[in-house]
Motif scaffolding. Structure first.
Motif, PDB file in Angstrom:
ATOM      1  N   ILE A 145      73.567  33.587 107.414  1.00  0.00           N
ATOM      2  CA  ILE A 145      72.774  34.713 106.898  1.00  0.00           C
ATOM      3  C   ILE A 145      71.526  34.260 106.140  1.00  0.00           C
ATOM      4  N   ALA A 146      71.673  33.350 105.171  1.00  0.00           N
ATOM      5  CA  ALA A 146      70.532  32.966 104.329  1.00  0.00           C
ATOM      6  C   ALA A 146      69.391  32.401 105.164  1.00  0.00           C
ATOM      7  N   ALA A 147      69.709  31.506 106.097  1.00  0.00           N
ATOM      8  CA  ALA A 147      68.665  30.887 106.930  1.00  0.00           C
ATOM      9  C   ALA A 147      67.975  31.929 107.804  1.00  0.00           C
ATOM     10  N   GLN A 148      68.765  32.844 108.374  1.00  0.00           N
ATOM     11  CA  GLN A 148      68.166  33.872 109.235  1.00  0.00           C
ATOM     12  C   GLN A 148      67.306  34.849 108.434  1.00  0.00           C
ATOM     13  N   LEU A 149      67.761  35.220 107.239  1.00  0.00           N
ATOM     14  CA  LEU A 149      66.957  36.107 106.398  1.00  0.00           C
ATOM     15  C   LEU A 149      65.624  35.460 106.036  1.00  0.00           C
ATOM     16  N   LYS A 150      65.700  34.198 105.651  1.00  0.00           N
ATOM     17  CA  LYS A 150      64.476  33.486 105.281  1.00  0.00           C
ATOM     18  C   LYS A 150      63.530  33.388 106.468  1.00  0.00           C
ATOM     19  N   ASP A 151      64.082  33.128 107.632  1.00  0.00           N
ATOM     20  CA  ASP A 151      63.278  33.030 108.846  1.00  0.00           C
ATOM     21  C   ASP A 151      62.618  34.373 109.177  1.00  0.00           C
ATOM     22  N   SER A 152      63.376  35.445 109.018  1.00  0.00           N
ATOM     23  CA  SER A 152      62.864  36.784 109.307  1.00  0.00           C
ATOM     24  C   SER A 152      61.691  37.129 108.388  1.00  0.00           C
ATOM     25  N   ILE A 153      61.839  36.814 107.098  1.00  0.00           N
ATOM     26  CA  ILE A 153      60.768  37.109 106.136  1.00  0.00           C
ATOM     27  C   ILE A 153      59.554  36.225 106.400  1.00  0.00           C
ATOM     28  N   TYR A 154      59.788  34.977 106.748  1.00  0.00           N
ATOM     29  CA  TYR A 154      58.673  34.074 107.054  1.00  0.00           C
ATOM     30  C   TYR A 154      57.815  34.639 108.183  1.00  0.00           C
ATOM     31  N   TRP A 155      58.445  35.059 109.261  1.00  0.00           N
ATOM     32  CA  TRP A 155      57.670  35.525 110.414  1.00  0.00           C
ATOM     33  C   TRP A 155      57.085  36.907 110.188  1.00  0.00           C
ATOM     34  N   TYR A 156      57.748  37.701 109.362  1.00  0.00           N
ATOM     35  CA  TYR A 156      57.153  38.982 108.955  1.00  0.00           C
ATOM     36  C   TYR A 156      55.829  38.728 108.248  1.00  0.00           C
TER      37      TYR A 156
END
Length: 686
Positions: A145-156
C-alpha cells in the motif's frame, strides 16, 4: 486530459465517494475510518458547492454563512486538530508511520477543494476527487500500500504539473482571472457577508478589520492608498526604471482590507496599471513551505501549516525538479508578453496575531539531505527562469503593513494602534532624509562599522565597507525613505564580505513568522559559520530549526545587508503598547541595526545605477558573491533575504571606524549620539 469531460468525470467521482462513505470495503479499521472521514468531508464540500451554484448564496443570513464556514473548517481548528487526519501525528498513530504520513498529506491536499469550489475551478476539484478514489482503490486491494500510494501521488503531481504551474503563472499575469477583484470592486463592502464569498476561513480578524475600515472617511482611505501606490511609483523612479513600460501590478493583501484595496486598484488604474490578485497557493507543488504568498485569511491552524511545510518530500526527486522547471519555462513562454509588462508586487502585510511557536513533529514529512539540495537547486534555477521573463532590472515593488484586531483585546486600543501605524507610515520624509544623510556622511568615511551589544547581548560584529574613490559623487549607504519599503527609517549597504566577521546575538526575534530565542549566528568573511538558538533542549534541533527556516536548507549564506534603523517613533510606540513581539520585520528592521542573511537588496538589478536624494550614486550594489553573476550566474543568488534586528535596548554601541583607527560613535547605549541626530531621541523622552 486535465479539462476533458469534466462534468462526467466529476459525477463519476462524487458517486464513487458517496459509495465509499456508505460502505467502505476496506477491512483495516484505521484505513476504513480514514476513507469514511475524508469521503464525508468531500461530500460536504460538494453539497456546499451545489448550494453556491444554485444562486442566492451571498444573500443568505450572516449566521448561515458563518455556519457553513465553521463546518468546512471545524476539524482543523484548535484542539479539533489533535484528532484530525490532517495532523500527521494522529494519522500515523491510526494508520502507521508510512501510510499515515502519505494519507495525512492527501487529506490536507484535498482540503484545497473548498477554494476550488469557491472559484468554480472544476478541473482542479475533479482531479483531486479522482486522486482520492485511486488511493482508496489501492488501500482496498491491500498490496504494498505505502509504495503504491506514494507512486500514485508522484505521478499525479508530475502529470498535472504543467496545468498547476501554468495556471499559477497566469494568475499573476492575467487580469481576466478576476475572482478576488470582482469581490472587491462589485460587493457592497458595508455588508460583511461578502467576506464569505472567498471560501477562506473567516474570523473576528477579518470581520472587525472590514468593519473598522468602514468607519474611516473616504479621504482617510484615499490617503492610506496613496501612501502605498505612490511608494510603488517612486520605487521605479528611484531605481531608475521606466514604469511607463508596465501595464500590470499584483496586489497581495489579507482578507478584510477590501475597502482599502478597492481604492488602491483605482489609483493604480490611474497610473495605467491593471491589477492582478491571486490566492495563496493550494496545490502542494506551488507552495513555498508554510509561507503564504497571495491573498489569504487568518490560518485555521498554523501548526497544520507548519506540519505540512515539507509535504513535497513525498515526490521531490531529480526527475521531478526537471519536470517542474520545464513546466515553469513553458508557462512563462506561453505568457511572455504579459510577463514583459508586469511591474512587480504591491504587498500589504498584516501583524498582531498571537505569536506562534511550532512543534517540530517527528511524524511530519521532512526533506532528506539530497532533497534539501534539490530544493535549493530548484529555487535557484526557477528564480533565473522568472528573471528571464520578468527582468529584475525593470521591475519594482512596494510593501506596507497594518495591524489586525487580534493585536489587542480592547477594540479602542486596536483602533489607536492602527492610527499610530498610519502615522508611522507617513512620517516626515524631508526630516528623516536630512538626519539619515548625516549618518551616511559619517559612514562613508569609514573602513568598517563596529557593532557591540550590551548587557547579556553578546553581539560583536565588524562590518567591512566598500571603499569610495570619488566622495563627491559616490556613497556606500542608501538613504531609505518611504517608497518600496514602508515605513521609512534606515540606512543600508551591501557589506564587503571579506573582513566582515563576529557574533550576532539577539535575545528574541521573529524570523519568517517563527520565534527564535537567544539566537546566535557566527560569521567569517561575511558567511555564516555557526548558529544556535535556545528554542529546544536539544541543541541539534535548534540548529535544524535555523537551517530549515532561515538558511532555507543552504549550508551557509552571506550577509547581504547591514543597516541602521532610525525609526525611534515606531520603537517607542511598540513598547508603549507592548507589541514589539507582534510587529512584522518590515517595521522591526527600522527599530535598530539589522543584518540580512541572503541576497543583497539589489539582487538581479545590480547594473541599474541608483542615487540617493542628494544625487550621489550608491556604489555598494554588489558583494563578492553577487558579482559572480557575470561569470558563474548559478552561484550568484540564493533567492532569500532574512533580516535579523537587534533592538535599541540591546545595543551598546555602533561606531564608524576609519582606516587610521579613529572611531565616530553613532549609537551608544541605545541612543543616537552623533551630532545632527538629536531629533531621533525625542520619542524616548515623551
Amino acid at each position: 486530459m486535465f479539462e476533458d469531460n469534466l462534468k462526467e468525470r466529476y459525477g463519476l467521482a462524487i458517486d464513487r465517494i458517496a459509495e465509499i462513505k456508505e460502505n467502505s470495503e476496506i477491512e483495516d479499521a484505521g484505513l476504513a475510518a480514514y476513507f469514511t472521514y475524508t469521503a464525508e468531508f468531500l461530500l460536504l464540500v460538494d453539497k456546499w458547492n451545489e448550494k453556491r451554484k444554485a444562486g442566492g448564496y451571498d444573500k443568505l443570513p450572516l449566521e448561515e454563512l458563518q455556519h457553513w464556514n465553521t463546518v468546512l473548517y471545524e476539524d482543523i481548528i484548535g484542539k479539533q486538530y489533535d484528532n484530525s487526519f490532517a495532523n500527521p501525528s494522529y494519522a500515523c498513530a491510526r494508520l502507521g508511520e508510512d501510510i499515515g504520513r502519505i494519507l495525512s498529506f492527501l487529506y490536507t491536499e484535498l482540503r484545497g477543494c473548498i477554494v476550488f469550489a469557491a472559484e468554480q475551478r472544476k478541473a482542479d476539484f475533479t482531479v483531486l476527487l479522482e486522486l482520492f478514489v485511486e488511493c482508496y482503490c489501492i488501500c482496498k486491494d491491500g498490496e504494498n500500500i505505502a509504495a503504491q500510494l506514494k507512486d500514485s501521488i508522484y505521478w499525479y503531481m508530475s502529470d498535472y504539473s504543467d496545468d498547476f504551474i501554468e495556471y499559477r503563472v497566469r494568475e499573476q499575469l492575467d487580469p481576466s482571472l478576476d475572482f478576488a477583484v470582482r469581490i472587491i470592486m462589485d460587493s457592497d463592502l458595508t455588508d460583511l457577508r461578502y467576506l464569505y464569498r472567498y471560501g477562506e476561513y473567516i474570523t473576528e480578524n477579518e470581520l472587525r478589520t472590514a468593519a473598522f475600515l468602514n468607519t474611516l472617511s473616504q479621504t482617510e482611505i484615499e490617503q492610506m492608498a496613496s501612501t502605498f501606490t505612490e511608494g510603488y511609483r517612486i520605487g521605479f523612479e528611484l531605481g531608475n526604471k521606466d514604469i511607463s513600460k508596465k501595464k500590470l501590478v499584483n496586489i497581495r493583501y489579507c482578507i478584510g482590507f477590501e475597502r482599502l484595496v478597492r481604492e488602491e486598484i483605482r489609483q493604480f488604474e490611474q497610473m495605467g496599471l491593471k491589477t492582478t490578485i491571486y490566492r495563496a497557493a493550494q496545490h502542494s507543488i506551488n507552495k513555498r513551505m508554510h509561507h503564504k504568498i497571495g491573498y489569504y485569511a487568518t490560518s485555521p491552524n498554523k501548526q497544520m501549516d507548519y506540519d505540512h511545510r515539507f509535504d513535497n518530500a513525498l515526490y521531490l526527486d531529480a526527475q521531478f525538479v526537471e519536470r517542474k522547471l520545464g513546466a515553469l519555462r513553458f508557462a512563462y513562454e506561453q505568457h511572455k508578453e504579459a510577463a514583459a509588462v508586469f511591474g512587480g508586487p504591491a504587498v500589504m502585510e498584516v501583524f498582531g496575531e498571537n505569536p506562534f511557536e511550532p512543534e517540530d513533529k517527528k511524524e511530519a514529512l521532512h526533506l532528506d539531505e539530497k532533497q534539501q539540495k534539490l530544493s535549493v537547486k530548484y529555487d535557484s534555477e526557477s528564480s533565473a527562469v522568472v528573471n528571464k521573463y520578468i527582468k529584475g532590472e525593470e521591475r519594482s515593488f512596494t510593501i506596507i503593513a497594518y495591524p489586525l484586531p487580534e493585536i489587542s483585546e480592547n477594540a479602542d486600543e486596536y483602533e489607536k494602534i492602527f492610527h499610530e501605524i498610519v502615522r508611522i507610515n507617513t512620517l516626515d520624509y524631508n526630516q528623516y532624509k536630512e538626519i539619515q544623510q548625516t549618518i551616511i556622511d559619517t559612514l562613508d568615511g569609514a573602513e568598517y562599522v563596529h557593532v557591540k551589544g550590551c548587557g547579556n547581548n553578546q553581539t560583536d560584529m565588524r562590518v567591512s565597507l566598500q571603499k569610495i574613490t570619488n566622495p563627491q559623487k559616490e556613497t556606500v549607504f542608501e538613504n531609505c525613505l518611504a517608497d518600496v519599503n514602508i515605513p521609512l527609517g534606515e540606512v543600508f549597504t551591501s557589506p564587503v564580505l571579506k573582513g566582515t566577521e563576529g557574533i550576532l546575538n539577539v535575545s528574541s526575534v521573529y524570523l519568517n513568522d517563527l520565534k527564535f530565542i537567544n539566537l546566535k549566528v557566527s560569521f567569517k568573511d561575511g558567511m555564516v559559520t555557526d548558529y544556535s538558538c535556545d528554542n529546544f533542549e536539544d541543541a541539534k534541533k535548534g540548529r535544524q530549526y535555523f537551517k530549515e527556516n532561515v538558511l532555507l536548507n543552504h549550508d551557509t549564506l552571506p550577509i547581504g545587508e547591514f543597516a541602521i534603523g532610525t525609526n525611534t517613533t515606531a520603537y517607542v510606540m511598540a513598547n508603549q503598547y507592548d507589541i514589539v513581539y507582534k510587529l512584522p520585520i518590515l517595521i522591526v528592521e527600522k527599530m535598530g541595526p539589522h543584518f540580512a542573511i541572503g541576497d543583497t537588496c539589489y539582487s538581479r538589478a545590480e547594473d541599474n545605477i541608483v542615487y540617493n536624494p542628494n544625487g550621489k550614486e550608491i556604489i555598494s550594489r554588489d558583494n563578492e558573491i553577487s558579482i559572480l553573476r557575470k561569470t558563474e550566474p548559478e552561484k550568484a543568488y540564493f533567492n532569500c533575504h532574512t533580516d535579523i534586528t537587534i533592538p535599541y535596548d540591546e545595543i551598546g554601541s555602533i561606531s564608524a571606524v576609519s582606516e587610521d583607527g579613529s572611531e565616530t560613535v553613532i549609537i551608544e547605549n541605545g541612543r543616537f549620539v552623533l551630532a545632527g541626530c538629536e531629533e531621533l531621541n525625542k520619542p524616548f523622552l515623551k
